[in-house]
Structures are given as C-alpha cells and as structure tokens.
Motif scaffolding. Structure first.
Motif, PDB file in Angstrom:
ATOM      1  N   LYS A  43       0.813  -1.230   0.000  1.00  0.00           N
ATOM      2  CA  LYS A  43       0.000   0.000   0.000  1.00  0.00           C
ATOM      3  C   LYS A  43       0.841   1.271   0.000  1.00  0.00           C
ATOM      4  O   LYS A  43       0.611   2.181  -0.785  1.00  0.00           O
ATOM      5  CB  LYS A  43      -0.902   0.058   1.249  1.00  0.00           C
ATOM      6  N   SER A  44       1.814   1.304   0.920  1.00  0.00           N
ATOM      7  CA  SER A  44       2.585   2.547   1.051  1.00  0.00           C
ATOM      8  C   SER A  44       3.403   2.814  -0.199  1.00  0.00           C
ATOM      9  O   SER A  44       3.476   3.952  -0.666  1.00  0.00           O
ATOM     10  CB  SER A  44       3.496   2.479   2.280  1.00  0.00           C
ATOM     11  N   VAL A  45       3.984   1.750  -0.749  1.00  0.00           N
ATOM     12  CA  VAL A  45       4.786   1.893  -1.974  1.00  0.00           C
ATOM     13  C   VAL A  45       3.891   2.402  -3.115  1.00  0.00           C
ATOM     14  O   VAL A  45       4.233   3.343  -3.833  1.00  0.00           O
ATOM     15  CB  VAL A  45       5.437   0.531  -2.337  1.00  0.00           C
ATOM     16  N   GLY A  68      -0.221   8.377  10.466  1.00  0.00           N
ATOM     17  CA  GLY A  68      -0.446   7.925  11.838  1.00  0.00           C
ATOM     18  C   GLY A  68       0.639   6.985  12.333  1.00  0.00           C
ATOM     19  O   GLY A  68       0.812   6.801  13.533  1.00  0.00           O
ATOM     20  N   LYS A  69       1.378   6.392  11.403  1.00  0.00           N
ATOM     21  CA  LYS A  69       2.400   5.415  11.781  1.00  0.00           C
ATOM     22  C   LYS A  69       3.777   6.056  11.920  1.00  0.00           C
ATOM     23  O   LYS A  69       4.676   5.486  12.542  1.00  0.00           O
ATOM     24  CB  LYS A  69       2.458   4.341  10.693  1.00  0.00           C
ATOM     25  N   ASN A  70       3.927   7.240  11.330  1.00  0.00           N
ATOM     26  CA  ASN A  70       5.210   7.948  11.364  1.00  0.00           C
ATOM     27  C   ASN A  70       6.331   7.048  10.860  1.00  0.00           C
ATOM     28  O   ASN A  70       7.369   6.904  11.508  1.00  0.00           O
ATOM     29  CB  ASN A  70       5.496   8.405  12.804  1.00  0.00           C
ATOM     30  N   ASP A  71       6.103   6.441   9.726  1.00  0.00           N
ATOM     31  CA  ASP A  71       7.059   5.440   9.262  1.00  0.00           C
ATOM     32  C   ASP A  71       7.544   5.760   7.850  1.00  0.00           C
ATOM     33  O   ASP A  71       8.637   6.300   7.661  1.00  0.00           O
ATOM     34  CB  ASP A  71       6.355   4.070   9.313  1.00  0.00           C
ATOM     35  N   ASP A  72       6.715   5.485   6.851  1.00  0.00           N
ATOM     36  CA  ASP A  72       7.154   5.608   5.458  1.00  0.00           C
ATOM     37  C   ASP A  72       7.558   7.023   5.063  1.00  0.00           C
ATOM     38  O   ASP A  72       8.361   7.206   4.166  1.00  0.00           O
ATOM     39  CB  ASP A  72       6.029   5.134   4.530  1.00  0.00           C
ATOM     40  N   TYR A  73       6.971   8.018   5.737  1.00  0.00           N
ATOM     41  CA  TYR A  73       7.254   9.411   5.344  1.00  0.00           C
ATOM     42  C   TYR A  73       8.213  10.079   6.320  1.00  0.00           C
ATOM     43  O   TYR A  73       8.253  11.302   6.404  1.00  0.00           O
ATOM     44  CB  TYR A  73       5.942  10.183   5.226  1.00  0.00           C
ATOM     45  N   LEU A 127      -4.161  10.263   4.259  1.00  0.00           N
ATOM     46  CA  LEU A 127      -4.367   9.831   5.644  1.00  0.00           C
ATOM     47  C   LEU A 127      -3.890   8.387   5.756  1.00  0.00           C
ATOM     48  O   LEU A 127      -4.648   7.441   5.546  1.00  0.00           O
ATOM     49  CB  LEU A 127      -5.835  10.024   6.019  1.00  0.00           C
ATOM     50  N   GLU A 128      -2.592   8.239   6.023  1.00  0.00           N
ATOM     51  CA  GLU A 128      -1.955   6.907   6.142  1.00  0.00           C
ATOM     52  C   GLU A 128      -2.272   6.367   7.515  1.00  0.00           C
ATOM     53  O   GLU A 128      -2.128   7.079   8.506  1.00  0.00           O
ATOM     54  CB  GLU A 128      -0.429   7.047   6.042  1.00  0.00           C
ATOM     55  N   GLU A 129      -2.667   5.100   7.563  1.00  0.00           N
ATOM     56  CA  GLU A 129      -2.968   4.469   8.854  1.00  0.00           C
ATOM     57  C   GLU A 129      -4.204   5.111   9.483  1.00  0.00           C
ATOM     58  O   GLU A 129      -4.238   5.430  10.661  1.00  0.00           O
ATOM     59  CB  GLU A 129      -1.739   4.608   9.762  1.00  0.00           C
TER      60      GLU A 129
HETATM   61 MG   LIG Z   1       2.315   1.006   4.865  1.00  0.00          MG
END
Ligand SMILES: [Mg+2]
Ligand SMILES: Nc1ncnc2c1ncn2[C@@H]1O[C@H](COP(=O)(O)OP(=O)(O)OP(=O)(O)O)[C@@H](O)[C@H]1O
Length: 257
Positions: A43-45, A68-73, A127-129
């Motif tokens: 999804k993120s990719v 919301g995950k503070n990860d991919d970005y 709006l991720e996560e």
């Molecule tokens: Mg993801």
C-alpha cells in the motif's frame, strides 16, 4: 505543465501476463479514494508512486501528508528538522495527524467552501494508517472527541470536496464497518492489494463482481474499482531504488510547494 485529469495507478494484470503493459488510471476529478490491504501488501509503496504521478503531472498540486504510523514518510520529518520553518512542510506524523487534518479542513476546504478562497488548484490530503483514528474511539473522553471531529471532517471533505478540487486518500489495512458506513459511498475509487478477507471484499463491494477471485492475490497484486464502477485485477510494477528516490523527491516538492 499541462494539467491532466487522470494518472496511472496500476497495471492491468491480465494484459501484464500477456507481456502488455497497460495502466489503469485514477480519475483525479472524482471525489476521494481508498487504498487498503494487509500489512506488507504494498500500500505505502503504491501510495508513493501515485503521489509521484500526481505531483509530476498536475500543476501546483499540493500534498498534505498525515501518517499515523510515522514510518514511510519519516524522510519528511528529517526535512522539517533541516528547515528554518517546519511549517513549510505539510507533514504530520503520528499524533499530529489530527493537526494536519484540522489545518487542511480550515485552510483549504472551508476557505474554498465559504468563498474566501477562489483558487481551485489540486489539493490532496493523505491519511496513512487511518485506522488509528478508529482506535482512538475507544480511548479516553478527550481522545474520543478528537477522533469524532476527525471523522466528521473526513465526511465533509469526501462528500463536498470534489467541486472544490479538494481530495482525500485514505490508506489503511482493513476497512471496518465504522469507517465505511460513514462515507464508503464517497470513496469513488478503491485499490485493494494482497489477499482480502471476505469481510473486506464485501465492504469494498468487490464481491458483487463475478470475476473477483481472491485466490491469486498476493503482494503487489489486487483489484482496482474505478469511478465508473468497473473492477479490474491489477498489479503494481516492481520499483527500483532509483524509482523510490524519484518518488521521495516528488513528494518533497508536493508537500512544500
Ligand atoms: Mg504502509
Ligand atoms: N511495487 C513494489 N516494488 C518494489 N518493492 C515493493 C513493492 N511493493 C512492496 N514492495 C516491498 O515490500 C515492502 C512492503 O510494502 P509496503 O510498505 O508498501 O506495505 P504496506 O502494505 O504499506 O504495509 P503496512 O500495512 O505494514 O504499512 C516495501 O518496503 C518494499 O520493500
């Protein structure tokens, strides 16, 4: 840059198997969109490649990223710390998700709705996560209040945003009833990757299509329901490290322009 109203989202799986590369497109003049699938399904990719397509094809398209995950970005928070004014980067990680949505709602959506702003350039909130907002509904009173406000803002944006060229992309693993019962019908395109549970297939309304077959689904393969209510089996191209570098560069441009 000439404005286009559609961008590539995923390859047609059947044609790909015949070694023909044909992309299905996301209609950017449609309302808001959903990207879902199990963890690791891509999804993120896919989201990043879509943002790259938008920033490079739509003049002055602006992105607001709430992760919301503070990860991919995370690369955007690094960018913020290297800038004199972090407000110039429209990135909101983890608990700041509600701040990002609030700002987008007030500064973009409401101003266009009330006529205070006449611009109709393309604005997109990611709006991720998003499921983290649903989890907030089970927390303390103050958090529940924030979550309810976010749900109501999301509802308004998805139901009225299209006319003002204001859009939202929701990314989450598993769309739940609480989420889709609110504004499923406002989400005009859905891309779901990987193997879907019968419950998710039903919420995405994929189960209404005879050719929907969950058996073959795995990472980067899934189904795309477009704004014309056509369901296609799709696959995401395999991206190289150079592609990822280009995606990040475009995203930086999209959140700072
Ligand atoms: Mg993801
Ligand atoms: N199209 C692709 N091209 C190259 N690598 C990919 C692709 N899709 C996924 N991957 C690889 O698989 C990993 C998982 O994909 P991704 O982070 O997009 O999953 P996700 O669905 O967002 O998972 P989560 O729900 O846990 O956030 C990526 O870090 C990447 O290494």
């Amino acid at each position: 840059m000439a404005d286009i109203s559609k961008v590539n989202i995923a390859l047609d799986k059947k044609l790909f198997d015949l070694q023909i590369e044909r992309f299905h497109t996301l209609n950017l003049s449609s309302s808001s969109w959903l990207l879902c699938g199990a963890s690791g399904s891509g999804k993120s990719v896919t989201g990043m490649s879509l943002l790259h397509e938008i920033v490079t094809n739509v003049s002055n398209a602006r992105l607001w990223i709430c992760d919301g995950k503070n990860d991919d970005y995370k690369f955007l928070s690094e960018l913020e710390s290297n800038m004199h004014n972090a407000d110039n980067v429209r990135y909101f990680g983890y608990l700041d998700m509600s701040i990002g949505l609030d700002k987008f709602y007030d500064e973009v959506f409401t101003k266009r709705l009330t006529g205070e702003c006449e611009s109709r350039t393309f604005e997109l909130i990611i709006l991720e996560e998003w499921s983290s907002v649903l989890a907030m509904l089970n927390a303390d009173k103050e958090t529940v209040k924030i979550a309810k406000k976010m749900l109501s803002q999301a509802f308004s944006i998805t139901s009225q945003g299209r006319a003002y060229n204001v859009h939202a992309l929701f990314i989450l693993q598993k769309p739940q009833m609480d989420f889709l019962s609110g504004f499923r019908e406002n989400l005009t395109s859905i891309l779901a990757l990987g193997r879907l549970s019968p419950e998710v297939a039903k919420m995405c309304s994929f189960n209404e299509f005879k050719h929907f077959n969950n058996e073959e689904s795995k990472r980067a393969i899934g189904y795309f329901l477009n704004d014309k209510n056509k369901l296609h089996q799709v696959r995401i191209p395999h991206f190289s490290p150079e592609d990822f570098a280009r995606f990040k560069q475009s995203i930086i441009e999209g959140v700072t322009r």
